[in-house]
Enzyme design. Structure first.
Site, PDB file in Angstrom:
ATOM      1  N   TYR A  36       0.822  -1.213   0.000  1.00  0.00           N
ATOM      2  CA  TYR A  36       0.000   0.000   0.000  1.00  0.00           C
ATOM      3  C   TYR A  36       0.853   1.258   0.000  1.00  0.00           C
ATOM      4  O   TYR A  36       0.456   2.274  -0.583  1.00  0.00           O
ATOM      5  CB  TYR A  36      -1.028  -0.043   1.153  1.00  0.00           C
ATOM      6  CG  TYR A  36      -2.117  -1.025   0.825  1.00  0.00           C
ATOM      7  CD1 TYR A  36      -2.098  -2.317   1.335  1.00  0.00           C
ATOM      8  CD2 TYR A  36      -3.112  -0.690  -0.100  1.00  0.00           C
ATOM      9  CE1 TYR A  36      -3.058  -3.243   0.973  1.00  0.00           C
ATOM     10  CE2 TYR A  36      -4.069  -1.617  -0.482  1.00  0.00           C
ATOM     11  CZ  TYR A  36      -4.041  -2.899   0.046  1.00  0.00           C
ATOM     12  OH  TYR A  36      -4.978  -3.818  -0.342  1.00  0.00           O
ATOM     13  N   GLN A  77     -15.491   1.577  -5.957  1.00  0.00           N
ATOM     14  CA  GLN A  77     -14.708   0.454  -5.423  1.00  0.00           C
ATOM     15  C   GLN A  77     -13.237   0.870  -5.312  1.00  0.00           C
ATOM     16  O   GLN A  77     -12.437   0.135  -4.738  1.00  0.00           O
ATOM     17  CB  GLN A  77     -14.815  -0.760  -6.349  1.00  0.00           C
ATOM     18  CG  GLN A  77     -16.226  -1.290  -6.497  1.00  0.00           C
ATOM     19  CD  GLN A  77     -16.298  -2.389  -7.536  1.00  0.00           C
ATOM     20  OE1 GLN A  77     -15.909  -3.540  -7.299  1.00  0.00           O
ATOM     21  NE2 GLN A  77     -16.780  -2.031  -8.719  1.00  0.00           N
ATOM     22  N   ASN A  78     -12.925   2.043  -5.867  1.00  0.00           N
ATOM     23  CA  ASN A  78     -11.533   2.485  -5.907  1.00  0.00           C
ATOM     24  C   ASN A  78     -11.108   3.075  -4.571  1.00  0.00           C
ATOM     25  O   ASN A  78     -11.919   3.662  -3.856  1.00  0.00           O
ATOM     26  CB  ASN A  78     -11.343   3.541  -7.011  1.00  0.00           C
ATOM     27  CG  ASN A  78     -11.705   3.002  -8.376  1.00  0.00           C
ATOM     28  OD1 ASN A  78     -11.765   1.774  -8.574  1.00  0.00           O
ATOM     29  ND2 ASN A  78     -11.997   3.876  -9.316  1.00  0.00           N
ATOM     30  N   ASP A  95      -8.415   5.101  -4.547  1.00  0.00           N
ATOM     31  CA  ASP A  95      -7.713   6.358  -4.835  1.00  0.00           C
ATOM     32  C   ASP A  95      -8.620   7.534  -4.488  1.00  0.00           C
ATOM     33  O   ASP A  95      -9.821   7.356  -4.229  1.00  0.00           O
ATOM     34  CB  ASP A  95      -7.257   6.396  -6.315  1.00  0.00           C
ATOM     35  CG  ASP A  95      -8.412   6.431  -7.316  1.00  0.00           C
ATOM     36  OD1 ASP A  95      -8.431   5.613  -8.248  1.00  0.00           O
ATOM     37  OD2 ASP A  95      -9.309   7.297  -7.163  1.00  0.00           O
ATOM     38  N   HIS A 130     -14.459   0.107  -0.676  1.00  0.00           N
ATOM     39  CA  HIS A 130     -13.314  -0.752  -0.343  1.00  0.00           C
ATOM     40  C   HIS A 130     -12.218  -0.008   0.395  1.00  0.00           C
ATOM     41  O   HIS A 130     -11.090  -0.483   0.476  1.00  0.00           O
ATOM     42  CB  HIS A 130     -12.754  -1.400  -1.634  1.00  0.00           C
ATOM     43  CG  HIS A 130     -13.743  -2.337  -2.270  1.00  0.00           C
ATOM     44  ND1 HIS A 130     -13.642  -2.741  -3.588  1.00  0.00           N
ATOM     45  CD2 HIS A 130     -14.870  -2.918  -1.791  1.00  0.00           C
ATOM     46  CE1 HIS A 130     -14.656  -3.546  -3.870  1.00  0.00           C
ATOM     47  NE2 HIS A 130     -15.427  -3.668  -2.813  1.00  0.00           N
ATOM     48  N   SER A 175     -15.301  -4.683 -13.697  1.00  0.00           N
ATOM     49  CA  SER A 175     -15.493  -5.996 -14.338  1.00  0.00           C
ATOM     50  C   SER A 175     -16.668  -6.744 -13.706  1.00  0.00           C
ATOM     51  O   SER A 175     -17.000  -7.851 -14.126  1.00  0.00           O
ATOM     52  CB  SER A 175     -14.213  -6.826 -14.189  1.00  0.00           C
ATOM     53  OG  SER A 175     -13.918  -6.982 -12.793  1.00  0.00           O
TER      54      SER A 175
END
Ligand code: APR
Length: 230
Positions: free
Chosen positions: A56, A89-90, A92, A107, A177
């Site tokens: 990370y 879901q990112n 960043d 997430h 996806s």
């Protein structure tokens, strides 16, 4: 003043691809280079916390080198005509840096860590304070961990996210996806009759009710902004 219609934007790694952040499952993606269960699962963290901290730390350094792209900016621009909530879901912070004011991180968040003794104690990292290790301690002397939802861990925000999708008047899905649940199941909470668009150059199979725009995030969002702007 009439209430703005509610737009919910569900994003995955594909929305950040054109900023230079690699996705997970495209060829050459993150999971081609790192064994996901070693660096992004609860078991992996228990087995080798130093490796996970390093993983990370590396992703934080990468994040400091990139900028939001025009898809992130288009999503923020739509706040002029819609009440927009981004459910990503990112991990960043590119949606926030592009100006989105309401972002739900399913997430977790790369630029945050939290106490392992009191998980409610969440701390911001910054460019001068990026790296963590198993020896890192917070001000109370407790160890800290990435503020990330690892595989094998629950997704605390999923109920709130589902309720937000249920309220949506329009849903746009970008660059995912659709293989990781429960996030992938959120589109099923869109009420009947609510238009759902899915922007992806290599889209996953989706129900017929969803309008697929087979394009990159920046191109797809350019089309949608033209359609959505009043
Ligand atoms: N524009 C839009 N979509 C793109 C682009 C682009 N320029 N480039 C790639 N994509 C699409 C791919 O076609 C794919 O459908 O982005 C998607 C990326 O899929 P994944 O790599 O599986 O990423 P994502 O769906 O966000 O993964 C979900 O899995 O590993 C976990 O926690 C991690 O949040 C992540 C979750």
């Amino acid at each position: 003043m009439t209430e703005k219609p509610r737009l919910v934007v569900l994003t995955g790694a594909g929305v950040s691809a054109e900023s230079g952040i690699s996705t997970f499952r495209d060829s050459g993606g993150l999971w081609d280079n790192y064994p996901v269960m070693d660096v992004a699962s609860a078991d992996g963290f228990a087995r080798n916390p130093a490796l996970v901290h390093r993983f990370y730390n590396m992703r934080r350094r990468e994040l400091l080198e990139v900028e939001p792209n025009s898809a992130h900016r288009s999503i923020a621009e739509l706040e002029r005509w819609y009440r927009v909530t981004v459910i990503t879901q990112n991990v960043d912070n590119l949606h926030e840096r592009a100006g989105s004011s309401d972002v739900v991180h399913l997430h977790g968040e790369l630029m945050k860590v939290r106490s392992m003794r009191h998980p409610g104690r969440v701390y911001d990292l910054d460019a001068d304070n990026l790296d963590t290790s198993p020896e890192s301690r917070d001000r109370y002397g407790d160890p800290v961990r990435p503020h990330i939802v690892f595989f094998q861990e629950p997704v605390p925000e999923i109920e709130r996210a589902a309720a937000i999708v249920e309220e949506a008047d329009v849903v746009v899905v970008i660059g995912t996806s659709m293989v990781v649940y429960p996030a992938a199941g959120l589109i099923n909470y869109a009420r009947r009759g609510v238009p759902v668009y899915y922007i992806d150059p290599n889209p996953a199979p989706v129900p017929d009710r969803i309008t697929v725009i087979k394009a990159k995030a920046t191109e797809g969002m350019e089309c949608l902004v033209k359609m959505f702007r009043h």
